[in-house]
Design an enzyme around this catalytic site. Structure first.
Site, PDB file in Angstrom:
ATOM      1  N   GLU B  53       0.818  -1.219   0.000  1.00 55.02           N
ATOM      2  CA  GLU B  53       0.000   0.000   0.000  1.00 55.02           C
ATOM      3  C   GLU B  53       0.849   1.265   0.000  1.00 55.02           C
ATOM      4  OE1 GLU B  53      -0.526  -2.610   1.934  1.00 55.02           O
ATOM      5  OE2 GLU B  53      -2.629  -3.229   1.729  1.00 55.02           O
ATOM      6  N   PHE B 115     -11.579  -8.075  13.932  1.00 58.21           N
ATOM      7  CA  PHE B 115     -10.467  -8.509  13.083  1.00 58.21           C
ATOM      8  C   PHE B 115     -10.113  -7.405  12.083  1.00 58.21           C
ATOM      9  CE2 PHE B 115      -9.021 -10.642   9.137  1.00 58.21           C
ATOM     10  CZ  PHE B 115      -7.774 -11.031   9.622  1.00 58.21           C
ATOM     11  N   GLN B 116      -8.854  -7.070  12.015  1.00 61.85           N
ATOM     12  CA  GLN B 116      -8.337  -6.028  11.114  1.00 61.85           C
ATOM     13  C   GLN B 116      -9.008  -4.677  11.319  1.00 61.85           C
ATOM     14  OE1 GLN B 116      -8.080  -7.669   7.082  1.00 61.85           O
ATOM     15  NE2 GLN B 116      -6.008  -8.350   7.609  1.00 61.85           N
ATOM     16  N   LYS B 165     -17.640  -1.806   5.830  1.00 65.32           N
ATOM     17  CA  LYS B 165     -18.096  -2.821   4.881  1.00 65.32           C
ATOM     18  C   LYS B 165     -19.601  -2.731   4.630  1.00 65.32           C
ATOM     19  CE  LYS B 165     -17.541  -7.675   3.744  1.00 65.32           C
ATOM     20  NZ  LYS B 165     -16.877  -8.937   4.071  1.00 65.32           N
ATOM     21  N   MET B 484      24.150   9.728   2.601  1.00 64.89           N
ATOM     22  CA  MET B 484      23.853  10.977   3.308  1.00 64.89           C
ATOM     23  C   MET B 484      24.130  10.846   4.806  1.00 64.89           C
ATOM     24  SD  MET B 484      23.039  14.033   2.876  1.00 64.89           S
ATOM     25  CE  MET B 484      22.052  14.570   1.495  1.00 64.89           C
TER      26      MET B 484
HETATM   27  C1  FAD Z   1      17.872  15.441   2.123  1.00 64.26           C
HETATM   28  C2  FAD Z   1      17.074  16.681   1.834  1.00 64.26           C
HETATM   29  C3  FAD Z   1      17.725  17.895   1.628  1.00 64.26           C
HETATM   30  C4  FAD Z   1      17.019  19.038   1.277  1.00 64.26           C
HETATM   31  N1  FAD Z   1      17.699  20.177   0.982  1.00 64.26           N
HETATM   32  C5  FAD Z   1      17.029  21.211   0.419  1.00 64.26           C
HETATM   33  C6  FAD Z   1      17.722  22.351  -0.099  1.00 64.26           C
HETATM   34  O1  FAD Z   1      18.944  22.443  -0.060  1.00 64.26           O
HETATM   35  N2  FAD Z   1      17.008  23.333  -0.680  1.00 64.26           N
HETATM   36  C7  FAD Z   1      15.633  23.259  -0.794  1.00 64.26           C
HETATM   37  O2  FAD Z   1      15.033  24.166  -1.363  1.00 64.26           O
HETATM   38  N3  FAD Z   1      14.955  22.237  -0.262  1.00 64.26           N
HETATM   39  C8  FAD Z   1      15.611  21.197   0.316  1.00 64.26           C
HETATM   40  N4  FAD Z   1      14.905  20.120   0.784  1.00 64.26           N
HETATM   41  C9  FAD Z   1      13.441  20.139   0.712  1.00 64.26           C
HETATM   42  C10 FAD Z   1      12.827  20.866   1.891  1.00 64.26           C
HETATM   43  O3  FAD Z   1      12.792  20.004   2.994  1.00 64.26           O
HETATM   44  C11 FAD Z   1      11.382  21.338   1.548  1.00 64.26           C
HETATM   45  O4  FAD Z   1      10.612  20.242   1.140  1.00 64.26           O
HETATM   46  C12 FAD Z   1      11.325  22.352   0.441  1.00 64.26           C
HETATM   47  O5  FAD Z   1      12.329  23.334   0.594  1.00 64.26           O
HETATM   48  C13 FAD Z   1       9.970  23.023   0.426  1.00 64.26           C
HETATM   49  O6  FAD Z   1       9.732  23.606  -0.812  1.00 64.26           O
HETATM   50  P1  FAD Z   1       8.801  24.872  -0.968  1.00 64.26           P
HETATM   51  O7  FAD Z   1       9.192  25.938  -0.027  1.00 64.26           O
HETATM   52  O8  FAD Z   1       8.799  25.191  -2.414  1.00 64.26           O
HETATM   53  O9  FAD Z   1       7.376  24.439  -0.454  1.00 64.26           O
HETATM   54  P2  FAD Z   1       6.352  23.276  -0.754  1.00 64.26           P
HETATM   55  O10 FAD Z   1       6.538  22.224   0.256  1.00 64.26           O
HETATM   56  O11 FAD Z   1       6.288  22.902  -2.183  1.00 64.26           O
HETATM   57  O12 FAD Z   1       5.039  24.060  -0.327  1.00 64.26           O
HETATM   58  C14 FAD Z   1       4.317  24.832  -1.209  1.00 64.26           C
HETATM   59  C15 FAD Z   1       3.855  26.139  -0.578  1.00 64.26           C
HETATM   60  O13 FAD Z   1       3.054  26.803  -1.561  1.00 64.26           O
HETATM   61  C16 FAD Z   1       1.744  26.998  -1.081  1.00 64.26           C
HETATM   62  N5  FAD Z   1       0.803  26.763  -2.173  1.00 64.26           N
HETATM   63  C17 FAD Z   1       0.213  25.614  -2.548  1.00 64.26           C
HETATM   64  N6  FAD Z   1      -0.590  25.812  -3.605  1.00 64.26           N
HETATM   65  C18 FAD Z   1      -0.486  27.115  -3.916  1.00 64.26           C
HETATM   66  C19 FAD Z   1      -1.062  27.930  -4.926  1.00 64.26           C
HETATM   67  N7  FAD Z   1      -1.927  27.441  -5.833  1.00 64.26           N
HETATM   68  N8  FAD Z   1      -0.733  29.246  -4.943  1.00 64.26           N
HETATM   69  C20 FAD Z   1       0.129  29.765  -4.023  1.00 64.26           C
HETATM   70  N9  FAD Z   1       0.691  29.047  -3.052  1.00 64.26           N
HETATM   71  C21 FAD Z   1       0.397  27.731  -3.003  1.00 64.26           C
HETATM   72  C22 FAD Z   1       1.571  26.050   0.069  1.00 64.26           C
HETATM   73  O14 FAD Z   1       0.633  26.571   0.982  1.00 64.26           O
HETATM   74  C23 FAD Z   1       2.991  25.964   0.642  1.00 64.26           C
HETATM   75  O15 FAD Z   1       3.225  27.000   1.558  1.00 64.26           O
HETATM   76  C24 FAD Z   1      15.599  18.976   1.182  1.00 64.26           C
HETATM   77  C25 FAD Z   1      14.935  17.781   1.442  1.00 64.26           C
HETATM   78  C26 FAD Z   1      15.660  16.628   1.741  1.00 64.26           C
HETATM   79  C27 FAD Z   1      14.913  15.352   1.952  1.00 64.26           C
HETATM   80  C1  TPP Z   2      12.277   6.055   5.589  1.00 67.50           C
HETATM   81  C2  TPP Z   2      13.527   6.778   5.935  1.00 67.50           C
HETATM   82  N1  TPP Z   2      14.363   6.301   6.878  1.00 67.50           N
HETATM   83  C3  TPP Z   2      15.496   6.952   7.193  1.00 67.50           C
HETATM   84  C4  TPP Z   2      15.815   8.127   6.573  1.00 67.50           C
HETATM   85  C5  TPP Z   2      17.085   8.879   6.955  1.00 67.50           C
HETATM   86  N2  TPP Z   2      17.995   8.969   5.799  1.00 67.50           N
HETATM   87  C6  TPP Z   2      18.093  10.073   5.046  1.00 67.50           C
HETATM   88  S1  TPP Z   2      19.144   9.917   3.780  1.00 67.50           S
HETATM   89  C7  TPP Z   2      19.549   8.359   4.234  1.00 67.50           C
HETATM   90  C8  TPP Z   2      20.534   7.542   3.456  1.00 67.50           C
HETATM   91  C9  TPP Z   2      20.054   7.217   2.107  1.00 67.50           C
HETATM   92  O1  TPP Z   2      20.907   6.259   1.554  1.00 67.50           O
HETATM   93  P1  TPP Z   2      20.809   5.829   0.041  1.00 67.50           P
HETATM   94  O2  TPP Z   2      19.380   5.604  -0.329  1.00 67.50           O
HETATM   95  O3  TPP Z   2      21.733   4.712  -0.222  1.00 67.50           O
HETATM   96  O4  TPP Z   2      21.225   7.140  -0.741  1.00 67.50           O
HETATM   97  P2  TPP Z   2      22.639   7.915  -0.797  1.00 67.50           P
HETATM   98  O5  TPP Z   2      22.632   8.923   0.290  1.00 67.50           O
HETATM   99  O6  TPP Z   2      23.709   6.891  -0.626  1.00 67.50           O
HETATM  100  O7  TPP Z   2      22.628   8.535  -2.138  1.00 67.50           O
HETATM  101  C10 TPP Z   2      18.857   7.975   5.384  1.00 67.50           C
HETATM  102  C11 TPP Z   2      18.974   6.684   6.059  1.00 67.50           C
HETATM  103  C12 TPP Z   2      14.903   8.614   5.617  1.00 67.50           C
HETATM  104  N3  TPP Z   2      15.099   9.770   4.985  1.00 67.50           N
HETATM  105  N4  TPP Z   2      13.792   7.920   5.297  1.00 67.50           N
END
Ligand code: FAD
Ligand code: TPP
Lengths: 168, 578
Positions: B53, B115-116, B165, B484
């Site tokens: 799922e 159940f479930q 259900k 990472m």
């Molecule tokens: C390992 C990792 C590293 C990351 N590093 C970075 C990084 O370096 N830089 C980075 O930018 N992000 C990074 N992120 C992502 C970060 O965590 C956020 O998800 C991201 O920055 C959010 O993007 P956003 O501000 O565009 O908002 P979104 O999450 O896309 O939110 C959208 C916003 O727009 C609004 N909105 C929705 N619909 C509309 C509409 N029709 N009109 C106007 N507004 C609307 C919503 O209310 C919300 O406030 C990283 C994520 C991970 C997993």
């Molecule tokens: C479900 C989940 N568990 C743990 C993490 C924490 N986490 C962030 S990045 C990362 C490592 C990812 O490793 P891999 O997929 O091999 O990618 P790489 O960084 O090597 O490119 C982990 C464990 C996460 N983001 N999501």
């Protein structure tokens, strides 16, 4: 900075009277780390099935604005009023206060009750239950005065509030 | 009104068809059997039987993000429903419209630990934009249409409908989508004219402006990206796009300065830090972008356009709040900008671009492939980008280093082409998301960039992909480590590599073949381009196992909680000041 000071605010939230709505509102507060100092809820519109939730919370102005916006975007919320900042309002709370004692203690508790316009709603030869209504600080004061006399138990409703004036 | 009565299961099919749903990702179970019997009896709605799922949820997210339409999932009660939770939260964080239908035990058993049985609405209340427990078949059609309305209007998000259900088996009348607007959920779309005026005046006064665009522009629709591009070009202001906003402004445009934030470019971050006017369009001042909030763009007047009032002043206090749809707001801003015949301060802007070009000049994304025995992950992605360029393609990623390098080196010129888990950072998102994208765009190239940690988290969907003849290409950048995690351990935990080693794992080639994929591998730099070209050229699902350098770090990096100008460019580069 005075702008960052945490203050108490009372919100009045009109919601659909459906299952889950209270959970959603309370979950919003706990999930986002906002305080709930008091919460009351009851149906206020039978036909439309609307309930009103009154919540007393506290936070900086930024947090208070967030709380309002977060409440406002819930699907089951019809209206959010901040009764502290939107204009003057009336706030009331009720407490049921059980005081036990004999002789002079009973006389003294009745004297205090009189000053606070509290009513006796139950009595035995060793106890009274007082009903006292007012602002939260009035209730606090009443309860404080009953402590040395023989305060046994307290139940409070939490705050209900409404905007003053003709506007709804 | 028609008085014809339908069985609950039929009502669901009718409602989905009336909502223009083409495909559902699902998995059956005891309480949803009556629904599956209705699915069996029809052929309008395509049902894809997923492997798990959670995979169904991310597939629906990929479908939704790449089409702008809501994704639909079906799951059974109990374990089926709890398996959807990660996907629900992922969609909530990234504002993805989903409708998730879960089965529930028969109404009179609810609360008996049947159940479930699981308290699905209770469990998912904070994981959804909204959820419903249907009490009677009579309410079913209305609630389903309302669920689609809520999922897609305002800030999009996941909506769950829990259906006992007996409601599936009972009968009720059918109502169409028209009759089903919720009674009071009416998000505001049209921005206030005064706010627009204030925004335009601030933009007109700017000497060091920046436009910071986010995922809200993708949510608004392709027109909003066109308007953003128009505004950026009309003003000549620099534009940066978040991880969720990649492609909303063409990366190939010289006014584009890359992604901001933790792994954003040097020029984007210093421009964010030093700007005097910031226009945020549909971004939410996420902490991965702002770094330390009290050091975020300290000298800037900030304008924030967002459809969700709760996004305003949540993390960063702004000077002008424009509440409404990004597309509508941009249209009004451009209109007023033109009407007032505004000419930005050309001299100031020129000086500003001189600073930006100086920052750009250090080429913060440069890397060294020559004389290296291993494939640099950056090189792999730059090669992927060159090979894809000019074609009709979509990319999904998993989470980790490969995700950040993908964001840095794959450059998108259009919205809806890039699917990644930003807010929740869900490993295991990439493969099922690619499946959902490919279902929506059967003739386009769909590539999932992953790495061996994330790969294993929803690997079962590779079977779904091959069984459905979906030509998804999986590029796995295998570094033998949770990259990472290793990077943070190296930089912030004295290089203690605690529980991140993945060496000696599965034989991924055999695994991919067993799952019905053509499996390719590459490990030498001179093989990389050929292997990527072959992956893209080979029909059907293809898995490319590419061994990459183990100890490479993602730079630039702003350490968590630091300021933009405390950026770490890595060992080989020097900071420059403006
Ligand atoms: C390992 C990792 C590293 C990351 N590093 C970075 C990084 O370096 N830089 C980075 O930018 N992000 C990074 N992120 C992502 C970060 O965590 C956020 O998800 C991201 O920055 C959010 O993007 P956003 O501000 O565009 O908002 P979104 O999450 O896309 O939110 C959208 C916003 O727009 C609004 N909105 C929705 N619909 C509309 C509409 N029709 N009109 C106007 N507004 C609307 C919503 O209310 C919300 O406030 C990283 C994520 C991970 C997993
Ligand atoms: C479900 C989940 N568990 C743990 C993490 C924490 N986490 C962030 S990045 C990362 C490592 C990812 O490793 P891999 O997929 O091999 O990618 P790489 O960084 O090597 O490119 C982990 C464990 C996460 N983001 N999501």
């Amino acid at each position: 900075m005075s702008n960052d000071e945490s203050r108490e605010h009372t919100f009045s939230v009109l919601v659909d009277n459906e299952s889950g709505v209270l959970h959603r509102v309370v979950g919003l507060f706990s999930g986002r780390g906002y305080n709930i100092e008091s919460l009351t809820v009851s149906e206020v519109e039978e036909e439309e099935r609307l309930s009103k939730i009154t919540i007393v919370t506290s936070g900086t102005p930024m947090i208070i604005d967030q709380i309002r916006a977060q409440l406002d975007r819930l699907v089951q919320v019809h209206n959010v009023a901040n009764l502290t900042s939107d204009g003057p309002s009336v706030q009331r709370e009720m407490a049921l206060v059980k005081v036990t004692g004999k002789g002079e203690q009973r006389v003294e508790s009745l004297r205090i009750a009189d000053i606070f316009r509290a009513h006796v709603v139950d009595s035995t030869n060793s106890s009274f239950v007082f009903e006292v209504v007012g602002q939260t600080d009035k209730l606090d004061a009443f309860i404080e005065l009953m402590k040395p006399i023989g305060l046994a138990d307290v139940s409070r409703t939490g705050v209900v509030a409404i905007a003053r004036g003709a506007e709804t | 009104m028609s008085t014809k009565r339908f069985i609950g299961g039929e009502i669901i099919i009718k409602a989905l068809i009336d909502q223009d749903v083409e495909v559902v990702f699902g998995y059956p179970g005891g309480v949803t059997l009556p629904l599956y019997d209705q699915i069996y009896k029809q052929n309008r709605l395509r049902h894809i039987l997923v492997g798990h799922e959670q995979g169904g949820m991310h597939a629906a997210e990929g479908y939704a993000r790449s089409t702008g339409k809501p994704g639909v999932v079906m799951a059974t009660s109990g374990p089926g429903a709890t398996n959807t939770v990660t996907g629900l939260v992922d969609a909530l964080m990234d504002s993805i419209p989903l409708v998730c239908l879960t089965g529930q035990v028969t109404s009179n058993l609810i609360g008996n630990d049947a159940f479930q049985e699981a308290d699905t609405t209770g469990i998912t209340r904070s994981a959804t934009k909204h959820n419903y427990l249907v009490k009677s078949t009579e309410d079913l059609a209305r609630i389903l249409h309302e669920a689609f309305y809520v999922a897609t209007n305002g800030r999009p998000g996941p909506v769950l409908v829990d259906i006992p259900k007996d409601v599936l088996l009972g009968t009720g009348a059918y109502v169409g989508p028209e009759a089903s607007e919720p009674r009071n959920y009416k998000p505001r779309l049209n921005p206030d004219a005064k706010a627009i005026e204030e925004a335009v005046d601030l933009l007109a006064s700017a000497k060091r402006p920046i436009i910071y665009a986010g995922g809200g522009i993708v949510n608004s629709g392709p027109k909003a990206s066109k308007l953003l591009t128009k505004l950026v070009r009309a003003t000549g202001f620099p534009c940066t796009t978040t991880l969720m906003g990649l492609g909303t402004f063409p990366a190939s445009d010289p006014l584009y300065i890359g992604m901001p934030g933790m792994h954003g470019t040097y020029e984007a971050n210093l421009a964010m830090h030093d700007c005097d006017v910031m226009l945020n369009v549909g971004a939410r001042f996420d902490d991965r972008v702002t770094g330390r909030t009290d050091a975020f763009a300290p000298g800037a007047k900030k304008i924030h356009i967002d459809i969700d009032p709760s996004s305003i002043n949540k993390n960063i206090a702004v000077d002008v709040a424009v509440i409404g749809d990004a597309g509508k707001a941009l249209d009004k801003i451009i209109g007023l900008w033109n009407k007032k015949k505004i000419k930005p301060d050309a001299k100031a802007l020129k000086a500003w671009w001189r600073s930006i070009d100086k920052w750009r000049g250090i080429d913060c994304l440069a890397y060294d492939q020559d004389a290296k025995a291993a494939i640099m992950p950056q090189f792999a992605l730059e090669t992927l980008h060159k090979t894809l360029a000019g074609s009709d393609y979509y990319v999904t990623t998993d989470v980790g280093q490969h995700q950040m390098w993908s964001a840095q080196y794959l450059r998108f010129d259009e919205p809806n082409r890039w699917m990644t888990s930003g807010g929740l950072g869900t490993m295991g998102y990439g493969i099922p998301a690619a499946m959902g994208v490919q279902v929506a765009h059967p003739n386009s190239r769909v590539v999932c960039v992953t790495s061996e940690g994330s790969l294993m988290m929803n690997v079962q969907e590779m079977v779904t992909i091959s069984k459905n003849n979906l030509p998804v290409k999986i590029l796995s950048l295998n570094n033998n480590v949770l990259g990472m995690i290793r990077q943070w351990q190296e930089l912030f935990h004295d290089n203690h590599e605690s529980e991140c080693d993945l060496s000696g794992g599965a034989d991924f080639i055999k695994m991919a073949e067993a799952f019905g994929f053509t499996a390719l591998s590459a490990s030498r730099p001179d093989e990389a381009a050929g292997a990527i070209a072959e992956m893209l050229a080979t029909p059907g699902p293809v898995f490319l196992n590419m061994a990459v350098a183990r100890d490479e770090n993602v730079f630039p990096m702003i350490p968590s909680g630091a300021a933009h100008n405390e950026i770490d460019l890595g060992p080989n580069k020097q900071l420059v000041s403006a």
